[in-house]
Design a protein around this motif. Sequence first.
Motif, mmCIF file in Angstrom:
data_model
loop_
_atom_site.group_PDB
_atom_site.id
_atom_site.type_symbol
_atom_site.label_atom_id
_atom_site.label_comp_id
_atom_site.label_asym_id
_atom_site.label_seq_id
_atom_site.Cartn_x
_atom_site.Cartn_y
_atom_site.Cartn_z
ATOM 1 N N HIS A 1 -4.334 6.453 -3.619
ATOM 2 C CA HIS A 1 -4.858 5.003 -3.322
ATOM 3 C C HIS A 1 -5.337 4.386 -4.783
ATOM 4 C CE1 HIS A 1 -7.439 2.495 -0.784
ATOM 5 N NE2 HIS A 1 -8.107 2.086 -1.786
ATOM 6 N N HIS B 1 -7.789 -7.402 -0.959
ATOM 7 C CA HIS B 1 -8.583 -7.524 -2.237
ATOM 8 C C HIS B 1 -7.880 -7.386 -3.638
ATOM 9 C CE1 HIS B 1 -12.198 -6.824 -4.917
ATOM 10 N NE2 HIS B 1 -11.453 -6.046 -5.506
ATOM 11 N N ASP C 1 -7.617 -4.518 4.389
ATOM 12 C CA ASP C 1 -8.879 -5.214 3.455
ATOM 13 C C ASP C 1 -8.726 -4.764 2.000
ATOM 14 O OD1 ASP C 1 -9.451 -6.760 5.780
ATOM 15 O OD2 ASP C 1 -11.186 -5.307 6.238
ATOM 16 N N GLN C 2 -8.271 -3.621 1.924
ATOM 17 C CA GLN C 2 -8.213 -3.215 0.371
ATOM 18 C C GLN C 2 -7.183 -3.893 -0.166
ATOM 19 O OE1 GLN C 2 -10.077 -0.601 -1.681
ATOM 20 N NE2 GLN C 2 -11.566 -1.644 0.107
ATOM 21 N N PHE D 1 -2.309 2.053 -0.667
ATOM 22 C CA PHE D 1 -3.738 2.007 -0.027
ATOM 23 C C PHE D 1 -3.706 2.894 0.896
ATOM 24 C CE2 PHE D 1 -2.439 -2.185 -2.006
ATOM 25 C CZ PHE D 1 -3.530 -2.405 -2.676
ATOM 26 N N TRP E 1 -9.257 -1.370 7.232
ATOM 27 C CA TRP E 1 -10.061 -0.904 6.036
ATOM 28 C C TRP E 1 -8.889 -1.060 4.810
ATOM 29 C CZ3 TRP E 1 -9.195 2.829 2.434
ATOM 30 C CH2 TRP E 1 -10.092 2.896 1.418
ATOM 31 N N ASN F 1 -6.140 2.415 -7.847
ATOM 32 C CA ASN F 1 -7.467 2.359 -8.747
ATOM 33 C C ASN F 1 -7.176 1.534 -9.815
ATOM 34 O OD1 ASN F 1 -9.788 2.708 -10.720
ATOM 35 N ND2 ASN F 1 -10.489 4.423 -9.450
#
Length: 530
Positions: A452, A482, A478-479, A463, A475, A454
């Motif tokens: 994931h 973002h 959406d990440q 993701f 979810w 960072n």
Amino acid sequence: MSSTSPLSTFAQIKTEEIGEESMRQPAGSLREGGMPRILVVTPEITYLPEGMGNLSQRMCAKAGGLADVSASLVNELQELGADVHVALPNYKRMFHSDIQQLHEKQIDKVRRSTPDQRIHLAQDRIFYHRDQVYSTDENTRIALAFQREVINHIIPTVEPDLIHCNDWMTGLIPAVAKQRGIKCLFTVHNIHTEKLTLAEMEDRGIDAAEFWEQLYYVNRPGNYEQTRSDNRVDLLTSGIFAADYVNTVSPTFLEEVVMGHHGFVPGAIQRELANKKYSGNASGILNAPDPAFEPETDEYIAQHYSPSDHVEARRANKLELQKRLGLVQDADAPVLFWPSRLDPVQKGCQLVTDILYNLLADYEDRGLQIAVVANGSFQRHFREIADIHHIHQRLAVHDFKEELSHLGYAGSDFILMPSSFEPCGLPQMISPKFGSLPIVHDTGGLHDTIQHLNTENDTGNGFVFQYFDTKGLRWATDQAMHFYNLPAEVKARQISRIMLEAKSRFNHHATAGKYIEIYRKIWRNREASQ
């Protein structure tokens, strides 16, 4: 090449035990304590390196990742100077036309080749006129014909010290190797098997009585006569059972199978893989993408690029992808790309259709688009959604086409790969090389390749959602969005990092090096036991 690399340490077997002078001797002389003579047995391959004989550049028979892995491994071994041979079916129709014109006398010479000829073609009419590797109704006959030729002709010709077999179509050969005192590695690419009796093998010209005790049966075997006609042999499980060492094409998938996480894996396969793993004779090695998937050189994309200059080139590729698929042409619109076959049993495409309309509606202000370039039974559901809601300019559904698939990686921002299970997977390794970040379920090969993202710590490459359901996928999506909304310079820096890491990590050289480490282990164990 570093002196500590897998290739060089494998080569040290020769220098340590027989000296530099012996290394320069002909292949046939390296028999006592030196580099093992390796026979790679594979039903498919994409290319062979020069120096393996005059047929090497005329061969391509591919159904999946096995073909690429076999080709890259042989190429690395050849560059190392290893005594490597390859056995594969003579798919005349799929090979170069020159092979189709070989006279029977020439073909027989290939079959009975000397060490100078390292390609060994299994001969049977069932191979000659095929236009694809596998079949819906002849797979067992093809497998038996291939193994008959390997057992009866190719192994006696090559006299290998170590045989590398691949999948159920070579499942009898580890038993033969064990019976004849030859070391064997067996690679499990897919959890698929076939079952047949000893009598069926013998009807196809295989003397099963020679090695029947080394096979794995559906029921506990009695004596040979009692077993011959009624007790079926499990081909994949036999390969696992008889081999000296076994590998799957993902470390995590091996763990999942051994721990019983997947109900579709037969109990026999689970038990035998567990036996190998707990005895220290099984591991996972990730496949690697085809070298054709490189943004610097890919012939199918609109504009080439590298990690240092990807921004504008990727925008140009996005516009070309949108144009080809009939989407709104907007380089600022985020694009999600579906690259895998539309199989709801494994690939999780039903999760996407469940959230698709709401996803597009929620990100309508950003112009979010979804591009599906794939075949499969579930394709009609994507088409129905586009038809019902009249959103063809934001949801494109197209049959798989090689050039569109390549362009999809170069022109998308994210790929969707929410598989329920994944023995290895390749799209999630290809897309970071192109700067398109994967959205994946945390399973199998996806777990081993995608971490994931960072951005604060400069770690991760995609993701990842933990639970296989629509909430998890939404979810993760959406990440991704973002991330897409971050400042352009932040995104560009992260994508450059991810592309560089993918290029160094997901390649055939790295994969082949891990296989060579296993060869070393098998060979060392052989010597230790002598």
